[in-house]
Design an enzyme around this catalytic site. Sequence first.
Site, PDB file in Angstrom:
ATOM      1  N   CYS A 115       0.768  -0.997   0.009  1.00 19.04           N
ATOM      2  CA  CYS A 115      -0.012   0.120  -0.079  1.00 19.04           C
ATOM      3  C   CYS A 115       0.804   1.325  -0.084  1.00 19.04           C
ATOM      4  O   CYS A 115       0.511   2.288  -0.567  1.00 19.04           O
ATOM      5  CB  CYS A 115      -0.941   0.008   1.208  1.00 19.04           C
ATOM      6  SG  CYS A 115      -2.241  -1.363   1.261  1.00 19.04           S
ATOM      7  N   HIS A 252      -3.212   7.549   1.613  1.00 20.18           N
ATOM      8  CA  HIS A 252      -3.618   6.238   0.932  1.00 20.18           C
ATOM      9  C   HIS A 252      -4.940   5.966   1.503  1.00 20.18           C
ATOM     10  O   HIS A 252      -5.398   6.010   2.928  1.00 20.18           O
ATOM     11  CB  HIS A 252      -2.582   5.224   1.364  1.00 20.18           C
ATOM     12  CG  HIS A 252      -3.124   3.680   1.372  1.00 20.18           C
ATOM     13  ND1 HIS A 252      -3.510   3.250   0.330  1.00 20.18           N
ATOM     14  CD2 HIS A 252      -3.151   2.565   2.249  1.00 20.18           C
ATOM     15  CE1 HIS A 252      -3.894   2.096   0.353  1.00 20.18           C
ATOM     16  NE2 HIS A 252      -3.672   1.525   1.532  1.00 20.18           N
ATOM     17  N   ASN A 282      -9.908  -0.138  -0.739  1.00 17.74           N
ATOM     18  CA  ASN A 282      -8.432  -0.018  -0.725  1.00 17.74           C
ATOM     19  C   ASN A 282      -7.732  -0.465  -2.149  1.00 17.74           C
ATOM     20  O   ASN A 282      -7.853  -1.773  -2.419  1.00 17.74           O
ATOM     21  CB  ASN A 282      -8.173  -0.874   0.644  1.00 17.74           C
ATOM     22  CG  ASN A 282      -6.487  -0.694   0.579  1.00 17.74           C
ATOM     23  OD1 ASN A 282      -5.725  -0.260  -0.324  1.00 17.74           O
ATOM     24  ND2 ASN A 282      -6.123  -0.916   1.977  1.00 17.74           N
TER      25      ASN A 282
HETATM   26  N1  ACO Z   1     -19.058  -7.840   7.907  1.00 21.70           N
HETATM   27  C1  ACO Z   1     -19.532  -8.233   9.099  1.00 21.70           C
HETATM   28  N2  ACO Z   1     -19.111  -8.623  10.190  1.00 21.70           N
HETATM   29  C2  ACO Z   1     -17.864  -8.772  10.113  1.00 21.70           C
HETATM   30  C3  ACO Z   1     -16.978  -8.534   8.881  1.00 21.70           C
HETATM   31  C4  ACO Z   1     -17.719  -8.049   7.610  1.00 21.70           C
HETATM   32  N3  ACO Z   1     -17.062  -7.792   6.493  1.00 21.70           N
HETATM   33  N4  ACO Z   1     -15.806  -8.542   9.133  1.00 21.70           N
HETATM   34  C5  ACO Z   1     -15.486  -9.048  10.595  1.00 21.70           C
HETATM   35  N5  ACO Z   1     -16.791  -9.118  10.870  1.00 21.70           N
HETATM   36  C6  ACO Z   1     -17.090  -9.307  12.239  1.00 21.70           C
HETATM   37  C7  ACO Z   1     -16.060  -9.899  13.157  1.00 21.70           C
HETATM   38  O1  ACO Z   1     -16.261 -11.502  12.916  1.00 21.70           O
HETATM   39  C8  ACO Z   1     -16.311  -9.673  14.490  1.00 21.70           C
HETATM   40  O2  ACO Z   1     -17.550 -10.480  14.896  1.00 21.70           O
HETATM   41  P1  ACO Z   1     -17.632 -10.944  16.483  1.00 21.70           P
HETATM   42  O3  ACO Z   1     -17.437  -9.741  17.150  1.00 21.70           O
HETATM   43  O4  ACO Z   1     -18.725 -11.741  16.503  1.00 21.70           O
HETATM   44  O5  ACO Z   1     -16.103 -11.932  16.779  1.00 21.70           O
HETATM   45  C9  ACO Z   1     -16.819  -8.400  14.556  1.00 21.70           C
HETATM   46  O6  ACO Z   1     -17.216  -7.842  13.136  1.00 21.70           O
HETATM   47  C10 ACO Z   1     -15.903  -7.279  14.761  1.00 21.70           C
HETATM   48  O7  ACO Z   1     -14.250  -7.504  14.150  1.00 21.70           O
HETATM   49  P2  ACO Z   1     -13.385  -6.827  14.454  1.00 21.70           P
HETATM   50  O8  ACO Z   1     -12.345  -7.266  13.670  1.00 21.70           O
HETATM   51  O9  ACO Z   1     -13.204  -6.435  15.755  1.00 21.70           O
HETATM   52  O10 ACO Z   1     -13.815  -5.378  13.861  1.00 21.70           O
HETATM   53  P3  ACO Z   1     -12.918  -4.025  13.618  1.00 21.70           P
HETATM   54  O11 ACO Z   1     -13.895  -2.866  14.483  1.00 21.70           O
HETATM   55  O12 ACO Z   1     -11.555  -4.308  14.178  1.00 21.70           O
HETATM   56  O13 ACO Z   1     -13.040  -3.639  12.076  1.00 21.70           O
HETATM   57  C11 ACO Z   1     -11.442  -3.640  10.232  1.00 21.70           C
HETATM   58  C12 ACO Z   1     -12.298  -4.681  11.354  1.00 21.70           C
HETATM   59  C13 ACO Z   1     -12.506  -2.931   9.391  1.00 21.70           C
HETATM   60  C14 ACO Z   1     -10.635  -4.738   9.303  1.00 21.70           C
HETATM   61  C15 ACO Z   1     -10.545  -2.799  11.078  1.00 21.70           C
HETATM   62  O14 ACO Z   1      -9.761  -3.627  11.925  1.00 21.70           O
HETATM   63  C16 ACO Z   1      -9.498  -2.186  10.417  1.00 21.70           C
HETATM   64  O15 ACO Z   1      -9.941  -1.120   9.593  1.00 21.70           O
HETATM   65  N6  ACO Z   1      -8.062  -2.478  10.371  1.00 21.70           N
HETATM   66  C17 ACO Z   1      -7.373  -1.675   9.577  1.00 21.70           C
HETATM   67  C18 ACO Z   1      -7.237  -2.655   8.252  1.00 21.70           C
HETATM   68  C19 ACO Z   1      -6.792  -2.060   7.118  1.00 21.70           C
HETATM   69  O16 ACO Z   1      -7.249  -0.932   6.776  1.00 21.70           O
HETATM   70  N7  ACO Z   1      -6.070  -2.770   6.159  1.00 21.70           N
HETATM   71  C20 ACO Z   1      -5.975  -2.381   5.021  1.00 21.70           C
HETATM   72  C21 ACO Z   1      -4.444  -2.864   4.578  1.00 21.70           C
HETATM   73  S1  ACO Z   1      -3.359  -1.773   5.483  1.00 21.70           S
HETATM   74  C22 ACO Z   1      -3.446  -0.488   5.103  1.00 21.70           C
HETATM   75  O17 ACO Z   1      -3.628  -0.095   3.893  1.00 21.70           O
HETATM   76  C23 ACO Z   1      -3.320   0.592   6.039  1.00 21.70           C
END
Ligand code: ACO
Length: 325
Positions: A115, A252, A282
């Site tokens: 990224c 980004h 992304n």
């Molecule tokens: N739809 C519905 N529910 C979902 C999904 C989905 N697509 N994905 C996960 N869940 C559920 C999980 O299973 C979990 O359920 P549970 O509580 O029953 O176990 C619940 O949602 C919460 O999951 P978390 O992983 O805790 O969710 P979080 O609030 O952390 O959000 C996310 C997840 C969006 C991926 C977040 O962690 C994030 O934005 N991280 C950064 C990742 C990123 O942007 N990466 C890109 C590459 S790196 C970069 O470019 C910077």
Amino acid sequence: MTVTRSIVLGCGSYLPERIVTNAELASRIDTSDEWIVQRTGIRQRHIAAEGENTSHLGLKAAQAALANAGVDAQSIDLIILATSTPDNTFPATSVDIQRGLGINHGVAFDLQAVCSGFVFAMATADNFLRSGSHKRALVIGAETFSRILDWEDRTTCVLFGDGAGAVVLEAQQQPGATSDRGILTSHLRSDGRHKAKLYVDGGVSSTQTVGHLRMEGKEVFKHAVGMITDVIYDAFKATGITADDIDWLVPHQANKRIIDASAQKLRIAPQKVVLTVDKHGNTSAASIPLALCDAVADGRIKKGNLILFEAMGGGFTWGSVLLRW
Ligand code: ACO
């Protein structure tokens, strides 16, 4: 005494035709538009057609950038393509783009920083141009992340999309002040201790397969804001420029929450942040030039504006580029 700066002459972008909305994803996997929008700000992503490869997207973005800059492809002597999703293991996809542009002089090569790729490629091109070895560069970010997603894994497949963006850079003499046009400073970092938090579980040398993207989303989020703001503070320290001086933050486009939190920590007002993540998700190395082209096309970014690029991604890698339009 004057100095050589890398000036942006123009930019262009390309998104594949097919749009996949959150609702369409929700019809296939256990997710919802509400969950995706609330957690990421993403509403839709573009997905490349079968047979439409990274080189095709990159070539279209490069052609658009050349047209926007009003320069002939034959005047380009350096092409750097940032991508983690090349057409082939080798040769470099940039060489295919070079051929597509009808160029057979100069040099083209790929650069891989996931990224952060576009920021790394801008910094690399800037060093080539400032050294005097090359005069006019195409810097491209192009990705087909749809090909490395596990479409059954709702924690990752909802986040990414395909696309490409490019800029034309030219070495020009400037007075040597922060009021100069062009790239004023760039700062790149990496730290391989974080590999397991965001990686692809396959590869030529390890599994002889392409593999799928794997991510510990919470861990990525936890590190992202600190790393992004660190390299922006490096840019401020190197130039004496402050957050108040910035006209546009072009981040980004990974996740609206990461972008909002970074801008807030830096005290950059939300109206100065270019946001396109809702439209294409992304797109890894393509996301900064996609956002940039949007803000240039609609007239928000104007000549003389001070622009800040930042990115963080797999590796981890992270970096910033500060430039005057
Ligand atoms: N739809 C519905 N529910 C979902 C999904 C989905 N697509 N994905 C996960 N869940 C559920 C999980 O299973 C979990 O359920 P549970 O509580 O029953 O176990 C619940 O949602 C919460 O999951 P978390 O992983 O805790 O969710 P979080 O609030 O952390 O959000 C996310 C997840 C969006 C991926 C977040 O962690 C994030 O934005 N991280 C950064 C990742 C990123 O942007 N990466 C890109 C590459 S790196 C970069 O470019 C910077």
